[in-house]
Motif scaffolding. Structure first.
Motif, short mmCIF file in Angstrom:
data_model
loop_
_atom_site.label_atom_id
_atom_site.label_comp_id
_atom_site.label_asym_id
_atom_site.label_seq_id
_atom_site.Cartn_x
_atom_site.Cartn_y
_atom_site.Cartn_z
N GLU A 143 0.83 -1.20 0.00
CA GLU A 143 0.00 0.00 0.00
C GLU A 143 0.87 1.26 0.00
N TRP A 144 1.92 1.24 0.83
CA TRP A 144 2.82 2.39 0.91
C TRP A 144 3.48 2.65 -0.45
N GLU A 145 3.96 1.58 -1.08
CA GLU A 145 4.65 1.73 -2.36
C GLU A 145 3.70 2.23 -3.45
N LYS A 146 2.46 1.77 -3.39
CA LYS A 146 1.47 2.21 -4.37
C LYS A 146 1.13 3.69 -4.18
N GLU A 147 0.96 4.10 -2.92
CA GLU A 147 0.61 5.49 -2.63
C GLU A 147 1.76 6.45 -2.93
N ASN A 148 3.00 5.98 -2.72
CA ASN A 148 4.16 6.85 -2.90
C ASN A 148 4.86 6.68 -4.24
N HIS A 149 4.36 5.74 -5.05
CA HIS A 149 4.89 5.52 -6.40
C HIS A 149 6.39 5.23 -6.39
N GLN A 150 6.83 4.47 -5.40
CA GLN A 150 8.24 4.09 -5.31
C GLN A 150 8.38 2.89 -4.38
N LYS A 151 9.51 2.22 -4.50
CA LYS A 151 9.80 1.11 -3.62
C LYS A 151 10.15 1.62 -2.22
N LEU A 152 9.82 0.81 -1.22
CA LEU A 152 10.16 1.18 0.14
C LEU A 152 11.67 1.33 0.27
N LYS A 153 12.10 2.38 0.96
CA LYS A 153 13.53 2.64 1.12
C LYS A 153 13.79 3.06 2.56
N TRP A 154 14.65 2.31 3.22
CA TRP A 154 15.06 2.64 4.59
C TRP A 154 16.20 3.64 4.52
N ILE A 155 15.94 4.86 4.96
CA ILE A 155 16.96 5.90 4.99
C ILE A 155 17.44 6.01 6.43
N THR A 156 18.68 5.65 6.69
CA THR A 156 19.21 5.68 8.05
C THR A 156 19.40 7.12 8.52
N ASN A 157 19.55 7.29 9.82
CA ASN A 157 19.74 8.63 10.36
C ASN A 157 21.03 9.26 9.82
N ASP A 158 22.08 8.44 9.67
CA ASP A 158 23.33 8.96 9.12
C ASP A 158 23.15 9.45 7.68
N GLU A 159 22.34 8.72 6.91
CA GLU A 159 22.06 9.14 5.53
C GLU A 159 21.26 10.44 5.52
N LYS A 160 20.35 10.57 6.48
CA LYS A 160 19.58 11.82 6.58
C LYS A 160 20.49 13.00 6.90
N ILE A 161 21.47 12.77 7.77
CA ILE A 161 22.42 13.84 8.11
C ILE A 161 23.25 14.23 6.89
N GLU A 162 23.63 13.23 6.09
CA GLU A 162 24.38 13.52 4.86
C GLU A 162 23.56 14.39 3.92
N ARG A 163 22.26 14.15 3.87
CA ARG A 163 21.38 14.97 3.03
C ARG A 163 21.31 16.40 3.56
N VAL A 164 21.31 16.53 4.90
CA VAL A 164 21.32 17.86 5.51
C VAL A 164 22.60 18.60 5.12
N LYS A 165 23.72 17.89 5.13
CA LYS A 165 25.00 18.49 4.74
C LYS A 165 24.95 19.03 3.32
N LYS A 166 24.30 18.28 2.44
CA LYS A 166 24.26 18.68 1.03
C LYS A 166 23.33 19.86 0.79
N CYS A 167 22.15 19.82 1.41
CA CYS A 167 21.19 20.91 1.17
C CYS A 167 21.45 22.11 2.07
N LYS A 168 22.23 21.88 3.16
CA LYS A 168 22.62 22.95 4.09
C LYS A 168 21.41 23.69 4.66
N VAL A 169 20.43 22.90 5.08
CA VAL A 169 19.22 23.46 5.70
C VAL A 169 18.79 22.54 6.84
N PHE A 170 18.48 23.14 8.00
CA PHE A 170 17.87 22.40 9.08
C PHE A 170 16.35 22.46 8.90
N ASP A 171 15.68 21.32 9.05
CA ASP A 171 14.23 21.25 8.86
C ASP A 171 13.62 20.46 10.01
N ALA A 172 12.77 21.10 10.80
CA ALA A 172 12.17 20.46 11.97
C ALA A 172 11.27 19.29 11.59
#
Length: 329
Positions: free
Chosen positions: A147-176
């Motif tokens: 259901e999740w994959e159908k609603e989001n039009h993509q395969k389920l992807k586990w994004i670890t906290n470290d990967e999320k921090i790397e994304r923050v480094k790239k976009c250089k924005v803090f988002d609550a």
């Protein structure tokens, strides 16, 4: 806070976190193995903070008004509770119902149960009966993934906290809204600076020209009315996390803080000029110290309780760019 590889994270979630809970450990490991999806994030012993208005006086407590979910899948928002013998007690069943309401009020998740014992007894069911429940649960979990994959039009992807921090480094924005766990003020400051190393920085506040980075230690009000504080400062956050109340310590008053009180409730000049980029100290799912970005707050007004200041900060933004934080005035 130690950075965990995915395999270490899963290993600790499936074993260390459920150590000594034999039936629970068996059920959780069976479910995870049978779902067989490495992109499905799991949390065992998920800590939940209760919302207001729920009678919690007879519930099992962890610390101050915290409760644990046996197994939680955050991506599909599904919780699984493993009910052993003590859950068959009528009083405990009423507590379980209250606890479900509490969890749903805090996390808004579906809650499913696997019964270990025969109804009304502490006698374990046969192996095949428990396995059948597990198989049924696995089918439901896989269905929710689909259901999740159908609603989001993509395969389920586990994004670890470290990967999320790397994304923050790239976009250089803090988002609550991202709910990312940072290791502490040194980690936050090192994200902001490409040249300076803040590994030895130990204060909870770092001032820049326009903004201050602030990681307050939130106070805890105990059942008897007393308040646990850090260095005498009392910091409270409201339920929606958009307002913080700060009571200065007695030492601050001895240093002359009360000499610039503003009895009309306005902000004294020494206090009300710098906006604060606030991170909340907390524990992650492993009980490690970390912090989470709450937003940008501004000094709003002052109230008085017992003749002492109560400083009110209100949130004005849930995102902020790195460049804005360090911008010169």
């Amino acid at each position: 806070m130690e950075e965990k590889t995915k395999i270490k994270y899963i290993s600790e979630m499936l074993n260390k976190r459920t150590k000594g809970k034999d039936y629970e450990n068996f059920v959780i490991n069976q479910i995870y193995a049978r779902v067989d999806n490495p992109e499905l994030e799991i949390v065992t012993q998920k800590c939940v903070r209760p919302t207001k208005g729920i009678d919690t006086k007879n519930l099992t407590k962890v610390g101050k008004n915290h409760y644990l979910i046996d197994l939680y899948f955050p991506q599909i928002n599904l919780a699984v509770e493993v009910d052993e013998g003590h859950h068959e007690n009528i009083e405990n069943q009423l507590n379980d119902k209250q606890r479900e309401n509490l969890i749903k009020g805090s996390v808004s998740c579906d809650i499913k149960r696997i019964k270990i014992c025969k109804p009304g007894t502490k006698i374990p069911q046969e192996y095949d009966d428990i396995i059948q429940q597990i198989k049924k649960m696995v089918v439901e979990i896989k269905g929710k993934i689909s259901e999740w994959e159908k609603e989001n039009h993509q395969k389920l992807k586990w994004i670890t906290n470290d990967e999320k921090i790397e994304r923050v480094k790239k976009c250089k924005v803090f988002d609550a809204c991202k709910a990312i766990h940072f290791g502490g003020i040194t980690k936050v400051l090192n994200l902001l600076s490409e040249t300076k190393n803040y590994n030895k920085y130990q204060r909870c506040v770092k001032k820049f020209d326009i903004y201050s980075i602030w990681i307050p230690v939130l106070s805890v009000r105990l059942d008897d009315g007393t308040v646990k504080t850090a260095n005498g400062w009392k910091n409270f956050i409201n339920e929606s996390e958009d307002e913080i109340s700060e009571f200065p310590s007695s030492k601050s008053y001895k240093k002359g803080l009360d000499t610039y009180k503003a009895e009309d409730g306005s902000c004294p000049p020494k206090w009300g000029t710098r906006k604060r980029v606030i991170f909340m100290k907390m524990k992650n799912d492993f009980g490690d110290d970390c912090c989470r970005f709450l937003g940008v707050f501004k000094p709003d007004h002052i109230e008085y309780e017992g003749g002492k200041q109560k400083r009110i900060y209100k949130r004005i933004a849930t995102t902020i760019a790195f460049a804005e934080i360090v911008r010169k005035s």
